[in-house]
Design a protein around this motif. Sequence first.
Motif, PDB file in Angstrom:
ATOM      1  N   LEU A  28       9.859   1.782 -10.018  1.00  0.00           N
ATOM      2  CA  LEU A  28       9.284   0.451  -9.840  1.00  0.00           C
ATOM      3  C   LEU A  28       9.315  -0.385 -11.119  1.00  0.00           C
ATOM      4  CD1 LEU A  28       6.318   1.186  -7.423  1.00  0.00           C
ATOM      5  CD2 LEU A  28       8.541   0.204  -6.904  1.00  0.00           C
ATOM      6  N   PRO A  29       9.065   0.171 -12.317  1.00  0.00           N
ATOM      7  CA  PRO A  29       9.239  -0.638 -13.528  1.00  0.00           C
ATOM      8  C   PRO A  29      10.671  -1.126 -13.708  1.00  0.00           C
ATOM      9  CG  PRO A  29       7.872   1.250 -14.014  1.00  0.00           C
ATOM     10  CD  PRO A  29       8.416   1.461 -12.632  1.00  0.00           C
ATOM     11  N   LEU A  30      11.645  -0.400 -13.145  1.00  0.00           N
ATOM     12  CA  LEU A  30      13.045  -0.845 -13.182  1.00  0.00           C
ATOM     13  C   LEU A  30      13.355  -1.798 -12.039  1.00  0.00           C
ATOM     14  CD1 LEU A  30      14.738   2.599 -13.987  1.00  0.00           C
ATOM     15  CD2 LEU A  30      14.188   0.750 -15.586  1.00  0.00           C
ATOM     16  N   GLN A  31      12.331  -2.103 -11.240  1.00  0.00           N
ATOM     17  CA  GLN A  31      12.443  -2.999 -10.083  1.00  0.00           C
ATOM     18  C   GLN A  31      13.405  -2.444  -9.030  1.00  0.00           C
ATOM     19  OE1 GLN A  31      13.242  -6.923 -11.954  1.00  0.00           O
ATOM     20  NE2 GLN A  31      11.087  -7.356 -11.594  1.00  0.00           N
ATOM     21  N   VAL A  32      13.364  -1.130  -8.870  1.00  0.00           N
ATOM     22  CA  VAL A  32      14.160  -0.448  -7.861  1.00  0.00           C
ATOM     23  C   VAL A  32      13.228   0.103  -6.794  1.00  0.00           C
ATOM     24  CG1 VAL A  32      15.669   1.518  -7.395  1.00  0.00           C
ATOM     25  CG2 VAL A  32      16.013   0.153  -9.459  1.00  0.00           C
ATOM     26  N   VAL A  33      13.443  -0.287  -5.553  1.00  0.00           N
ATOM     27  CA  VAL A  33      12.693   0.250  -4.422  1.00  0.00           C
ATOM     28  C   VAL A  33      13.562   1.316  -3.776  1.00  0.00           C
ATOM     29  CG1 VAL A  33      11.583  -0.245  -2.223  1.00  0.00           C
ATOM     30  CG2 VAL A  33      11.536  -1.946  -4.050  1.00  0.00           C
ATOM     31  N   PRO A  34      13.115   2.564  -3.740  1.00  0.00           N
ATOM     32  CA  PRO A  34      13.977   3.635  -3.234  1.00  0.00           C
ATOM     33  C   PRO A  34      14.261   3.532  -1.746  1.00  0.00           C
ATOM     34  CG  PRO A  34      11.782   4.471  -3.685  1.00  0.00           C
ATOM     35  CD  PRO A  34      11.818   3.066  -4.217  1.00  0.00           C
ATOM     36  N   HIS A  35      15.402   4.078  -1.373  1.00  0.00           N
ATOM     37  CA  HIS A  35      15.804   4.144   0.032  1.00  0.00           C
ATOM     38  C   HIS A  35      15.087   5.295   0.736  1.00  0.00           C
ATOM     39  CE1 HIS A  35      18.525   3.866   3.498  1.00  0.00           C
ATOM     40  NE2 HIS A  35      18.691   5.169   3.408  1.00  0.00           N
ATOM     41  N   ALA A  36      14.862   6.380  -0.006  1.00  0.00           N
ATOM     42  CA  ALA A  36      14.145   7.551   0.511  1.00  0.00           C
ATOM     43  C   ALA A  36      13.087   7.957  -0.506  1.00  0.00           C
ATOM     44  CB  ALA A  36      15.108   8.708   0.760  1.00  0.00           C
ATOM     45  N   ALA A  37      11.877   8.284  -0.014  1.00  0.00           N
ATOM     46  CA  ALA A  37      10.792   8.634  -0.930  1.00  0.00           C
ATOM     47  C   ALA A  37       9.606   9.173  -0.155  1.00  0.00           C
ATOM     48  CB  ALA A  37      10.357   7.413  -1.746  1.00  0.00           C
ATOM     49  N   PRO A  38       8.776  10.009  -0.795  1.00  0.00           N
ATOM     50  CA  PRO A  38       7.483  10.382  -0.202  1.00  0.00           C
ATOM     51  C   PRO A  38       6.490   9.246  -0.415  1.00  0.00           C
ATOM     52  CG  PRO A  38       7.768  11.471  -2.319  1.00  0.00           C
ATOM     53  CD  PRO A  38       9.029  10.688  -2.073  1.00  0.00           C
ATOM     54  N   ILE A  39       5.761   8.880   0.611  1.00  0.00           N
ATOM     55  CA  ILE A  39       4.830   7.752   0.492  1.00  0.00           C
ATOM     56  C   ILE A  39       3.426   8.166   0.903  1.00  0.00           C
ATOM     57  CG2 ILE A  39       6.572   5.946   0.756  1.00  0.00           C
ATOM     58  CD1 ILE A  39       5.870   5.761   3.693  1.00  0.00           C
ATOM     59  N   ASP A  40       3.078   9.422   0.630  1.00  0.00           N
ATOM     60  CA  ASP A  40       1.771   9.943   1.044  1.00  0.00           C
ATOM     61  C   ASP A  40       0.833  10.174  -0.118  1.00  0.00           C
ATOM     62  OD1 ASP A  40       3.770  12.119   0.506  1.00  0.00           O
ATOM     63  OD2 ASP A  40       1.960  13.327   0.571  1.00  0.00           O
ATOM     64  N   HIS A  41       1.264   9.900  -1.339  1.00  0.00           N
ATOM     65  CA  HIS A  41       0.430  10.150  -2.507  1.00  0.00           C
ATOM     66  C   HIS A  41      -0.755   9.183  -2.528  1.00  0.00           C
ATOM     67  CE1 HIS A  41      -0.827  11.162  -6.433  1.00  0.00           C
ATOM     68  NE2 HIS A  41      -0.366  10.086  -7.024  1.00  0.00           N
ATOM     69  N   TYR A  42      -1.871   9.584  -3.207  1.00  0.00           N
ATOM     70  CA  TYR A  42      -3.111   8.821  -3.064  1.00  0.00           C
ATOM     71  C   TYR A  42      -3.009   7.405  -3.604  1.00  0.00           C
ATOM     72  CZ  TYR A  42      -4.043  10.570  -7.838  1.00  0.00           C
ATOM     73  OH  TYR A  42      -3.965  10.899  -9.144  1.00  0.00           O
ATOM     74  N   TRP A  43      -2.197   7.152  -4.657  1.00  0.00           N
ATOM     75  CA  TRP A  43      -2.093   5.762  -5.080  1.00  0.00           C
ATOM     76  C   TRP A  43      -0.989   5.027  -4.352  1.00  0.00           C
ATOM     77  CZ3 TRP A  43       2.480   4.077  -6.912  1.00  0.00           C
ATOM     78  CH2 TRP A  43       3.281   4.888  -7.720  1.00  0.00           C
ATOM     79  N   THR A  44      -0.227   5.748  -3.503  1.00  0.00           N
ATOM     80  CA  THR A  44       0.855   5.078  -2.802  1.00  0.00           C
ATOM     81  C   THR A  44       0.378   4.354  -1.552  1.00  0.00           C
ATOM     82  OG1 THR A  44       1.439   7.125  -1.654  1.00  0.00           O
ATOM     83  CG2 THR A  44       2.655   6.607  -3.659  1.00  0.00           C
ATOM     84  N   ASP A  45      -0.945   4.295  -1.317  1.00  0.00           N
ATOM     85  CA  ASP A  45      -1.414   3.422  -0.243  1.00  0.00           C
ATOM     86  C   ASP A  45      -0.940   1.999  -0.508  1.00  0.00           C
ATOM     87  OD1 ASP A  45      -2.631   5.488   1.036  1.00  0.00           O
ATOM     88  OD2 ASP A  45      -4.628   5.084   0.241  1.00  0.00           O
ATOM     89  N   GLU A  46      -1.063   1.556  -1.756  1.00  0.00           N
ATOM     90  CA  GLU A  46      -0.568   0.233  -2.123  1.00  0.00           C
ATOM     91  C   GLU A  46       0.945   0.184  -2.002  1.00  0.00           C
ATOM     92  OE1 GLU A  46      -0.294  -2.733  -6.018  1.00  0.00           O
ATOM     93  OE2 GLU A  46      -1.528  -0.935  -6.100  1.00  0.00           O
ATOM     94  N   PHE A  47       1.609   1.253  -2.427  1.00  0.00           N
ATOM     95  CA  PHE A  47       3.060   1.314  -2.307  1.00  0.00           C
ATOM     96  C   PHE A  47       3.475   1.228  -0.848  1.00  0.00           C
ATOM     97  CE2 PHE A  47       7.014   3.600  -1.743  1.00  0.00           C
ATOM     98  CZ  PHE A  47       7.825   3.062  -2.738  1.00  0.00           C
ATOM     99  N   SER A  48       2.765   1.958   0.034  1.00  0.00           N
ATOM    100  CA  SER A  48       3.098   1.940   1.458  1.00  0.00           C
ATOM    101  C   SER A  48       2.952   0.543   2.040  1.00  0.00           C
ATOM    102  CB  SER A  48       2.201   2.922   2.213  1.00  0.00           C
ATOM    103  OG  SER A  48       2.388   4.230   1.746  1.00  0.00           O
ATOM    104  N   ARG A  49       1.877  -0.145   1.634  1.00  0.00           N
ATOM    105  CA  ARG A  49       1.656  -1.491   2.164  1.00  0.00           C
ATOM    106  C   ARG A  49       2.782  -2.432   1.760  1.00  0.00           C
ATOM    107  NH1 ARG A  49      -0.500  -6.037   0.153  1.00  0.00           N
ATOM    108  NH2 ARG A  49      -1.155  -5.036  -1.781  1.00  0.00           N
ATOM    109  N   LYS A  50       3.257  -2.289   0.534  1.00  0.00           N
ATOM    110  CA  LYS A  50       4.274  -3.207   0.038  1.00  0.00           C
ATOM    111  C   LYS A  50       5.691  -2.830   0.453  1.00  0.00           C
ATOM    112  CE  LYS A  50       1.830  -4.848  -4.089  1.00  0.00           C
ATOM    113  NZ  LYS A  50       1.894  -4.997  -5.556  1.00  0.00           N
ATOM    114  N   TYR A  51       5.953  -1.508   0.537  1.00  0.00           N
ATOM    115  CA  TYR A  51       7.345  -1.082   0.653  1.00  0.00           C
ATOM    116  C   TYR A  51       7.641  -0.177   1.843  1.00  0.00           C
ATOM    117  CZ  TYR A  51       7.017  -2.521  -4.242  1.00  0.00           C
ATOM    118  OH  TYR A  51       6.780  -3.218  -5.396  1.00  0.00           O
ATOM    119  N   SER A  52       6.661   0.046   2.734  1.00  0.00           N
ATOM    120  CA  SER A  52       6.900   0.988   3.827  1.00  0.00           C
ATOM    121  C   SER A  52       8.101   0.595   4.677  1.00  0.00           C
ATOM    122  CB  SER A  52       5.654   1.109   4.703  1.00  0.00           C
ATOM    123  OG  SER A  52       5.298  -0.151   5.246  1.00  0.00           O
ATOM    124  N   SER A  53       8.328  -0.691   4.845  1.00  0.00           N
ATOM    125  CA  SER A  53       9.475  -1.131   5.642  1.00  0.00           C
ATOM    126  C   SER A  53      10.791  -0.905   4.916  1.00  0.00           C
ATOM    127  CB  SER A  53       9.338  -2.614   6.000  1.00  0.00           C
ATOM    128  OG  SER A  53       9.329  -3.418   4.832  1.00  0.00           O
TER     129      SER A  53
END
Length: 545
Positions: A294-319
């Motif tokens: 994310l600091p490199l401004q790269v949104v991955p094509h495949a990733a785990p999105i279940d980590h506790y701080w990734t609630d925000e990540f899921s909201r922004k990038y789940s699609s």
Amino acid sequence: MSIEINMPYRSGLDDLNRTWLKLVYVEKVEYSGQEWVFRKDELTRHRLVICGSPCRVIVDGVRIPAYSGTVILCRPGQWVETGGPSQEKQVMYILEFEQGPLTSDEGEQIIDAPLKHGTHEYRIADSVRIGDTIYEYWERAVSSVPSALADGMRVQASFYELLALLIEQREHRNSEAPEMAKKEIDLRYGEGLSVDELASLSGVSRYHLMRAFKERYGKSIVEYLTEVRLQQAKKLMLENGLPISDIAERVGFRSEPYFRTVFKKEVGIAPAVYLRNRRRKVAAYSWPVLGQLLPLQVVPHAAPIDHYWTDEFSRKYSSDIEVPLGHHYEFNHRALLQAKPDCIIGLDSTISQEEAVQLGKIAPVLRLPWMEAGWREHLRMAADFLGMTDHAVSWLEHYEQKAQLVQERVHNRIGNDKVLVLKVAGDEMQIWGRKAMTVLYDDLGIKPAALMGSVEWYAPVELEQLAHCEEDCRFIVSVNGDFQSQAFWKKLQTDKRWSGLRQVRQNRVHLQQGHQAWVYPWFENSALYQERQLDRLEHLILCTH
């Protein structure tokens, strides 16, 4: 999500005459909020998971919103993971059942349609009570008590009671206001929808709709509308190549500049940069890698999105995450084999050398040396691997400038005082060491108290030891949010050994309560995490006591 229980929908008694369902396994599972434990099962039977408290449930790599009273229906063949880091103790009931068609009077078997694909969740207030009852009867039914046979029948009766509530809720969902509003947004996101209009269409008051929508979906109507519009905008950007002005108008934004502002704020990346970086299919095999991409401004094509701080990540990038990954190598290998990513980035602690060889047959693999190198080196390695070295250099320069400004403000506030970071976890107090607090001691140049000694990550400490801290020492205290930690902290404040400490008496304690980013720093050694720590520490020292 909507749910289809595997029963033909004709008439109630006719349904039961044609289909059998039987509960065959019951288990009560508890996880401590202080443990990092994952249970991973590949299902061979249908499973109902009843959450007696906020729980972590991940199905095929996708985290399910699981609160107290949530019932999750899973189907055979799915990978189900439970447990993991949590602020609270997790309690759940696992019910496994079988079902199938009965035989007609003519001897011909009636074939049932299979369960529809997907994972489905309900919020049923009585589910915890029923789960507890089922478990109690089950324990007695499998024992040798005289009432075992009767209790076995009570198990099945309570199981049918739970199924009845699931079916009843399914039948009434279409008439509920929150779901009606959500469907309206999904259909008319490009129009100038207002909360008042949605309330009118749903037949409820504005206040009721706003409260019920937030309770059902965990976000406000405006947040959801913005989320849908941005998701649709991303699709148009990737599929049609339309001008940004046209895309903004199509998805309901009043102007192109406003769209760009909202996009950058919510996604964290400008539209043009997002589009450019999304053309590469990067797989983040391990969740800490997100903190380098994310600091490199790269949104991955495949990733785990279940980590506790990734609630925000899921909201922004789940699609954007087209391929959710989990915590099981075989599942991830199959998913990546099908996804055909351009490259795979993980940690040497989560990808063994043997696994890396197999993954290397799918795409080039980078294994970051998690404990042997620092987060700056990890960022540079990921950037070099992606051909984005200049981006890492630029980000690090910005970080150093920001750290310098924060350092000046913090030193103006506390002078040359030393700092000791204390953590309340469960029923003990810990000292956090230099590696856990590298932002504080290295980037901000704050001197640690002598009591920290050679502690790298953390070590337990007794109250009597704290009395030996230097006179010019401050405490930063972080308290985990779970019940046990909060109870221990409350008890600690009544202890004269704590209240008598110089730092407490002189109001030189900076306290934060249950902040998720301060739970497992050794799992969070990433660029994004360090920047968040920098912001949090500035707020703690300058604004809190």
